[in-house]
Design a protein around this motif. Structure first.
Motif, PDB file in Angstrom:
ATOM      1  N   MET A   9     -40.844  -4.272 -41.929  1.00 17.52           N
ATOM      2  CA  MET A   9     -39.722  -4.938 -42.590  1.00 17.52           C
ATOM      3  C   MET A   9     -38.485  -4.043 -42.470  1.00 17.52           C
ATOM      4  N   LYS A  13     -35.711  -6.534 -36.523  1.00 22.17           N
ATOM      5  CA  LYS A  13     -36.254  -7.565 -35.621  1.00 22.17           C
ATOM      6  C   LYS A  13     -35.369  -8.813 -35.575  1.00 22.17           C
ATOM      7  N   ASP A  32     -41.719 -15.934 -40.033  1.00 20.47           N
ATOM      8  CA  ASP A  32     -41.510 -16.231 -41.461  1.00 20.47           C
ATOM      9  C   ASP A  32     -40.800 -17.575 -41.639  1.00 20.47           C
ATOM     10  N   ILE A  43     -41.663 -17.698 -48.599  1.00 24.69           N
ATOM     11  CA  ILE A  43     -42.752 -16.731 -48.430  1.00 24.69           C
ATOM     12  C   ILE A  43     -43.148 -16.144 -49.789  1.00 24.69           C
ATOM     13  N   PHE A  47     -46.942 -16.024 -51.417  1.00 29.29           N
ATOM     14  CA  PHE A  47     -47.603 -14.789 -51.886  1.00 29.29           C
ATOM     15  C   PHE A  47     -48.003 -14.925 -53.353  1.00 29.29           C
ATOM     16  N   PHE A  55     -51.387 -16.070 -46.787  1.00 26.95           N
ATOM     17  CA  PHE A  55     -50.183 -15.934 -45.959  1.00 26.95           C
ATOM     18  C   PHE A  55     -50.562 -15.443 -44.556  1.00 26.95           C
ATOM     19  N   THR A  76     -41.511 -11.222 -35.460  1.00 21.96           N
ATOM     20  CA  THR A  76     -42.775 -11.432 -36.180  1.00 21.96           C
ATOM     21  C   THR A  76     -42.760 -10.731 -37.538  1.00 21.96           C
ATOM     22  N   GLY A  77     -43.460 -11.281 -38.500  1.00 16.46           N
ATOM     23  CA  GLY A  77     -43.600 -10.650 -39.810  1.00 16.46           C
ATOM     24  C   GLY A  77     -44.198  -9.248 -39.649  1.00 16.46           C
ATOM     25  N   GLY A  78     -43.720  -8.314 -40.473  1.00 10.55           N
ATOM     26  CA  GLY A  78     -44.105  -6.908 -40.327  1.00 10.55           C
ATOM     27  C   GLY A  78     -45.597  -6.619 -40.415  1.00 10.55           C
ATOM     28  N   GLY A  79     -46.371  -7.540 -40.999  1.00  5.88           N
ATOM     29  CA  GLY A  79     -47.808  -7.284 -41.169  1.00  5.88           C
ATOM     30  C   GLY A  79     -48.675  -7.963 -40.123  1.00  5.88           C
ATOM     31  N   ARG A 116     -38.583 -10.046 -50.074  1.00  2.00           N
ATOM     32  CA  ARG A 116     -39.855  -9.558 -49.530  1.00  2.00           C
ATOM     33  C   ARG A 116     -40.790  -9.170 -50.675  1.00  2.00           C
ATOM     34  N   LEU A 118     -43.673  -7.831 -50.931  1.00  2.00           N
ATOM     35  CA  LEU A 118     -44.399  -6.550 -50.918  1.00  2.00           C
ATOM     36  C   LEU A 118     -43.526  -5.371 -51.362  1.00  2.00           C
ATOM     37  N   ARG A 135     -49.847   1.302 -41.066  1.00  2.00           N
ATOM     38  CA  ARG A 135     -49.632   0.354 -39.967  1.00  2.00           C
ATOM     39  C   ARG A 135     -49.276   1.015 -38.639  1.00  2.00           C
TER      40      ARG A 135
END
Ligand code: S3P
Length: 168
Positions: A9, A13, A32, A43, A47, A55, A76-79, A116, A118, A135
Motif C-alpha cells: 500500500m 501503483k 480494488d 473494500i 473487510f 476479500f 494490484t492490491g498490496g496483499g 485502507r 489494515l 511480504r
C-alpha cells in the motif's frame, strides 16, 4: 500487452500505473476498484462484514476474469502476492513489476488516508513494518523486475519501467 504492478500500500501503483497506461496507450485497471464495482460496496465494508479471507477470495476471482482481456496496466492490491494462485495467474497475464518503498516513506504517503482497513490501527508505522517484512519475500519472488519509488516522481518511475519493458 499487459503489465502488472505489485507492491505494498502506498508504493505508488495507482499513480504510476495511470501514467504508464497513458504513455503506452493501454487501459488502467485496479483490482480494488474492480472488486468495489462488482460487489457494489467499499473494500473497508467487505473487510468489516466478511473479513480479510473473504476479500482475498474476491481478489482471486477478479484476477481470473482478467485472463480473457488484453492491453491493460493492472494495479494490484498490496496483499495479492500472499496467495501463490494469484502469482500463478499474474504470470499468465504479463510481466510483474514491483514498486518498492521504505516503511517510513509509505507511512508518510498513507498517513492522511482512511480507506485502507489494515492501516486503521493505533500504530500504523509498526503495522507497515511488520506486514512489509512478512511480504517482502513474496514480493521479490513474484517480481520480474523492481523499482525503488522512494526518491523519484511518478513520471520518472513510469519512464524507467518503459525503458525496462523495451530492453526485454
Ligand atoms: C491491502 C491493500 C489495499 C487493499 C486492501 C488490502 C493489503 O490495496 O487491497 O486494503 O493487504 O495490502 P492497495 O495496495 O492498492 O492500497
Amino acid at each position: 500487452m499487459n503489465i502488472i504492478l505489485i507492491g505494498f500500500m502506498g508504493s505508488g501503483k495507482t499513480v504510476v500505473g495511470q501514467l504508464l497506461a497513458k504513455e503506452l496507450g493501454l487501459d488502467f485497471l485496479d483490482t480494488d476498484e474492480l472488486i468495489e464495482k462488482s460487489e457494489g460496496r467499499k473494500i473497508s465494508e467487505i473487510f468489516r462484514v466478511e473479513g480479510e479471507e473473504h476479500f482475498r477470495d474476491l481478489e482471486t476471482e477478479v484476477l481470473k476474469t482478467l485472463q480473457d482481456y488484453d492491453n491493460f496496466v493492472l494495479s494490484t492490491g498490496g496483499g495479492m502476492v500472499l496467495r501463490q494462485a494469484n502469482v500463478d495467474i499474474f504470470k499468465t497475464i504479463g510481466p510483474v513489476i514491483l514498486l518498492w518503498a521504505a516503511p517510513e516513506t509509505i507511512f508518510a504517503r498513507v498517513q492522511k488516508e482512511t480507506h485502507r482497513p489494515l492501516l486503521q490501527v493505533a500504530d500504523p508505522l509498526a503495522e507497515i513494518k511488520k506486514r512489509l517484512e512478512l511480504r517482502l519475500p513474496f514480493y521479490n519472488a513474484a517480481a520480474d523486475w523492481q523499482v525503488d519509488t522512494g526518491q523519484k516522481d511518478p513520471g520518472t518511475i513510469a519512464k524507467e519501467i518503459i525503458i525496462w519493458l523495451r530492453s526485454k
